[in-house]
Design a protein around this motif. Structure first.
Motif, PDB file in Angstrom:
ATOM      1  N   SER A 141     -64.611 -56.629 -27.521  1.00 27.44           N
ATOM      2  CA  SER A 141     -64.410 -55.880 -28.759  1.00 27.44           C
ATOM      3  C   SER A 141     -63.407 -56.600 -29.640  1.00 27.44           C
ATOM      4  O   SER A 141     -62.526 -57.312 -29.141  1.00 27.44           O
ATOM      5  N   THR A 142     -63.547 -56.401 -30.958  1.00 28.87           N
ATOM      6  CA  THR A 142     -62.604 -57.011 -31.890  1.00 28.87           C
ATOM      7  C   THR A 142     -62.468 -56.165 -33.141  1.00 28.87           C
ATOM      8  O   THR A 142     -63.396 -55.448 -33.522  1.00 28.87           O
ATOM      9  N   MET A 143     -61.303 -56.231 -33.756  1.00 30.13           N
ATOM     10  CA  MET A 143     -61.074 -55.602 -35.059  1.00 30.13           C
ATOM     11  C   MET A 143     -59.936 -56.328 -35.739  1.00 30.13           C
ATOM     12  O   MET A 143     -59.202 -57.115 -35.120  1.00 30.13           O
ATOM     13  N   ALA A 144     -59.769 -56.063 -37.037  1.00 32.10           N
ATOM     14  CA  ALA A 144     -58.644 -56.596 -37.806  1.00 32.10           C
ATOM     15  C   ALA A 144     -57.890 -55.448 -38.434  1.00 32.10           C
ATOM     16  O   ALA A 144     -58.494 -54.492 -38.930  1.00 32.10           O
ATOM     17  N   THR A 174     -63.464 -51.470 -23.428  1.00 33.17           N
ATOM     18  CA  THR A 174     -63.148 -51.185 -24.830  1.00 33.17           C
ATOM     19  C   THR A 174     -64.245 -51.735 -25.719  1.00 33.17           C
ATOM     20  O   THR A 174     -64.301 -52.935 -26.005  1.00 33.17           O
ATOM     21  N   MET A 175     -65.139 -50.842 -26.174  1.00 30.79           N
ATOM     22  CA  MET A 175     -66.252 -51.255 -27.030  1.00 30.79           C
ATOM     23  C   MET A 175     -65.902 -51.144 -28.506  1.00 30.79           C
ATOM     24  O   MET A 175     -66.368 -51.944 -29.310  1.00 30.79           O
ATOM     25  N   VAL A 201     -61.893 -46.918 -27.830  1.00 30.06           N
ATOM     26  CA  VAL A 201     -62.575 -46.497 -26.608  1.00 30.06           C
ATOM     27  C   VAL A 201     -61.960 -47.248 -25.434  1.00 30.06           C
ATOM     28  O   VAL A 201     -61.703 -48.446 -25.514  1.00 30.06           O
ATOM     29  N   ASN A 202     -61.705 -46.529 -24.364  1.00 28.37           N
ATOM     30  CA  ASN A 202     -61.258 -47.172 -23.139  1.00 28.37           C
ATOM     31  C   ASN A 202     -62.036 -46.632 -21.954  1.00 28.37           C
ATOM     32  O   ASN A 202     -62.560 -45.509 -21.987  1.00 28.37           O
ATOM     33  N   ASP A 203     -62.143 -47.449 -20.914  1.00 22.50           N
ATOM     34  CA  ASP A 203     -62.769 -47.062 -19.634  1.00 22.50           C
ATOM     35  C   ASP A 203     -64.254 -46.754 -19.772  1.00 22.50           C
ATOM     36  O   ASP A 203     -64.779 -45.903 -19.044  1.00 22.50           O
ATOM     37  N   PHE A 204     -64.951 -47.436 -20.701  1.00 20.56           N
ATOM     38  CA  PHE A 204     -66.403 -47.327 -20.747  1.00 20.56           C
ATOM     39  C   PHE A 204     -66.991 -48.362 -19.792  1.00 20.56           C
ATOM     40  O   PHE A 204     -66.913 -49.561 -20.033  1.00 20.56           O
ATOM     41  N   TYR A 205     -67.592 -47.864 -18.708  1.00 24.20           N
ATOM     42  CA  TYR A 205     -68.232 -48.734 -17.721  1.00 24.20           C
ATOM     43  C   TYR A 205     -69.578 -48.131 -17.343  1.00 24.20           C
ATOM     44  O   TYR A 205     -69.635 -47.009 -16.818  1.00 24.20           O
ATOM     45  N   LEU A 206     -70.660 -48.866 -17.593  1.00 25.76           N
ATOM     46  CA  LEU A 206     -71.987 -48.371 -17.239  1.00 25.76           C
ATOM     47  C   LEU A 206     -72.128 -48.144 -15.737  1.00 25.76           C
ATOM     48  O   LEU A 206     -72.862 -47.267 -15.292  1.00 25.76           O
ATOM     49  N   LYS A 207     -71.416 -48.949 -14.958  1.00 27.40           N
ATOM     50  CA  LYS A 207     -71.601 -48.910 -13.501  1.00 27.40           C
ATOM     51  C   LYS A 207     -70.684 -47.915 -12.812  1.00 27.40           C
ATOM     52  O   LYS A 207     -70.721 -47.804 -11.579  1.00 27.40           O
ATOM     53  N   HIS A 231     -69.264 -44.499 -26.063  1.00 27.46           N
ATOM     54  CA  HIS A 231     -69.527 -45.929 -26.229  1.00 27.46           C
ATOM     55  C   HIS A 231     -69.105 -46.435 -27.603  1.00 27.46           C
ATOM     56  O   HIS A 231     -68.414 -47.434 -27.723  1.00 27.46           O
ATOM     57  N   ARG A 232     -69.499 -45.755 -28.657  1.00 24.39           N
ATOM     58  CA  ARG A 232     -69.171 -46.151 -30.025  1.00 24.39           C
ATOM     59  C   ARG A 232     -68.567 -44.960 -30.753  1.00 24.39           C
ATOM     60  O   ARG A 232     -68.899 -43.802 -30.484  1.00 24.39           O
ATOM     61  N   PHE A 233     -67.712 -45.244 -31.744  1.00 21.68           N
ATOM     62  CA  PHE A 233     -67.167 -44.174 -32.575  1.00 21.68           C
ATOM     63  C   PHE A 233     -66.738 -44.759 -33.909  1.00 21.68           C
ATOM     64  O   PHE A 233     -66.647 -45.974 -34.095  1.00 21.68           O
ATOM     65  N   ASP A 234     -66.471 -43.875 -34.847  1.00 23.00           N
ATOM     66  CA  ASP A 234     -65.931 -44.266 -36.142  1.00 23.00           C
ATOM     67  C   ASP A 234     -65.115 -43.103 -36.683  1.00 23.00           C
ATOM     68  O   ASP A 234     -65.103 -42.001 -36.096  1.00 23.00           O
ATOM     69  N   ILE A 235     -64.426 -43.346 -37.788  1.00 21.26           N
ATOM     70  CA  ILE A 235     -63.595 -42.318 -38.435  1.00 21.26           C
ATOM     71  C   ILE A 235     -64.035 -42.216 -39.892  1.00 21.26           C
ATOM     72  O   ILE A 235     -64.078 -43.224 -40.596  1.00 21.26           O
ATOM     73  N   TYR A 236     -64.341 -40.986 -40.323  1.00 26.31           N
ATOM     74  CA  TYR A 236     -64.763 -40.738 -41.703  1.00 26.31           C
ATOM     75  C   TYR A 236     -63.810 -39.750 -42.365  1.00 26.31           C
ATOM     76  O   TYR A 236     -63.301 -38.830 -41.717  1.00 26.31           O
ATOM     77  N   GLU A 237     -63.609 -39.960 -43.662  1.00 25.37           N
ATOM     78  CA  GLU A 237     -62.806 -39.026 -44.437  1.00 25.37           C
ATOM     79  C   GLU A 237     -63.731 -38.072 -45.181  1.00 25.37           C
ATOM     80  O   GLU A 237     -64.632 -38.498 -45.907  1.00 25.37           O
ATOM     81  N   VAL A 238     -63.533 -36.777 -44.986  1.00 22.40           N
ATOM     82  CA  VAL A 238     -64.344 -35.737 -45.608  1.00 22.40           C
ATOM     83  C   VAL A 238     -63.406 -34.702 -46.210  1.00 22.40           C
ATOM     84  O   VAL A 238     -62.674 -34.020 -45.492  1.00 22.40           O
ATOM     85  N   ASN A 239     -63.383 -34.620 -47.552  1.00 25.35           N
ATOM     86  CA  ASN A 239     -62.539 -33.637 -48.245  1.00 25.35           C
ATOM     87  C   ASN A 239     -61.088 -33.720 -47.781  1.00 25.35           C
ATOM     88  O   ASN A 239     -60.456 -32.701 -47.449  1.00 25.35           O
TER      89      ASN A 239
END
Length: 341
Positions: free
Chosen positions: A16-19, A60-61, A76-82, A113-121
């Protein structure tokens, strides 16, 4: 387009990566898929300075900065398919010079697995996708994943509650934020659904826009005709990458990635030095990092790197150059590609 690669360091199964800025200085973050491995943040000239975000984490995805805050993000932490039962969830990470990085778990949601953050009102909402509801083992796909939404508390020491807004999605793997920031696209064996943030009625809208097993998606108007194209990986962890255009009232395939593919994993819609592009990564076979652009009336494929196998990537735009920061899973490396004119 000129490309310079900077290999920032070794990171086993880099995932995973971000800036984001820390105290106003740009940092590139990279985290591992493997349990017990670190997350790093690189900064400074040629990103040669390294901070340890956590020593032992993994799975961490996704990592997303929290809007309207300083030095804070969710991961995200501790996401393991197995691993069953799943311990996957969200962590809240803060940074200060005095304390360094502090991580606190704020949500447990199996197989998140995946997530995002949105601003609503003027409120922030977390939207998250579980790849499956539950599993008996890594290859068990009998229980469909779901999409959840929850209002992010202003004080993250308070509980985060998530509600289901969509379900019935097997191998619920892919996600891309809408270029208009009005929602996101999620992919599964059942196709692509778009989730749109609430309007005046206060309801999240869920609509299916494409059928068929799809593992990942990116959205961008690459050819400049005013309509977004879709790029997909098909099927889950698939061997085909397609580009769709809206033609005569439906999506039609206008491009297929021309090189051999196995385990394609990541796509983004972006610009490279102002030119719209799709950028993607493939984890096996030639393990390509590539870009697709529209040049003189045809789709052009540019191989940026080979043998690296990106699991995730992002693009950051700066005045003098763009950065493709790539979690090169196959090569076990954190890398950034500096793109200049």
């Amino acid at each position: 387009m000129n490309i310079k690669k900077l290999r920032l360091g070794e990171l086993y199964r880099c995932y995973s990566t971000m800036a984001m800025p820390l105290d106003g200085q740009l940092h590139l973050f990279y985290a591992s898929e493997e349990k017990g491995y670190p997350c790093y943040a690189f900064s400074g000239k040629d990103f040669s300075e390294r901070k340890i975000v956590w020593e032992k984490g993994g799975g961490t995805m996704s990592m997303i900065p929290i809007p309207h805050t300083t030095n804070q993000f969710l991961a995200v932490n501790d996401f393991y398919l197995k691993e069953t039962p799943s311990q996957s969830g969200l962590s809240w990470v803060t940074y200060s010079k005095e304390l360094g990085f502090v991580r606190k778990d704020i949500l447990k949601l199996p197989f998140l697995h995946r997530f995002d953050i949105y601003e609503v009102n003027q409120d922030l909402y977390v939207i998250g996708a579980t790849i499956a509801h539950d599993k008996t083992d890594k290859e068990d796909w009998s229980q469909a994943g779901k999409i959840y939404v929850g209002k992010l508390p202003k004080d993250l020491n308070q509980p985060l509650t998530m509600d289901v807004i969509a379900e019935g999605m097997f191998r619920n793997h892919g996600y891309s934020r809408s270029p208009q920031n009005d929602g996101g696209y999620f992919t599964s064996d059942q196709g692509v659904v778009k989730v749109t943030i609430p309007g005046a009625d206060g309801k999240w809208k869920v609509e299916r826009i494409l059928e068929g097993p799809i593992g990942e998606i990116a959205i961008c108007d690459v050819d400049g005709d005013g309509h977004d194209e879709l790029m997909t990986i098909e099927p889950f962890h698939g061997n085909t990458i397609k580009l769709y255009k809206w033609i005569n009232g439906k999506y039609e395939v206008v491009y297929i990635y021309p090189h051999t593919i196995d385990f394609a994993h990541t796509l983004v819609g972006t610009t490279l030095r102002g030119k719209p592009a799709f950028v993607g990564g493939i984890r096996r076979e030639e393990a390509d990092l590539f870009a697709v652009t529209w040049e003189n009336g045809k789709w052009v494929t540019t191989l940026i790197d080979k043998g690296v196998g990106p699991a995730n990537l992002n693009v950051t735009h700066l005045p003098e150059y763009d950065l493709i920061h790539s979690s090169n899973h196959t090569a076990n490396e954190a890398a950034v590609y500096v793109i200049t004119d």
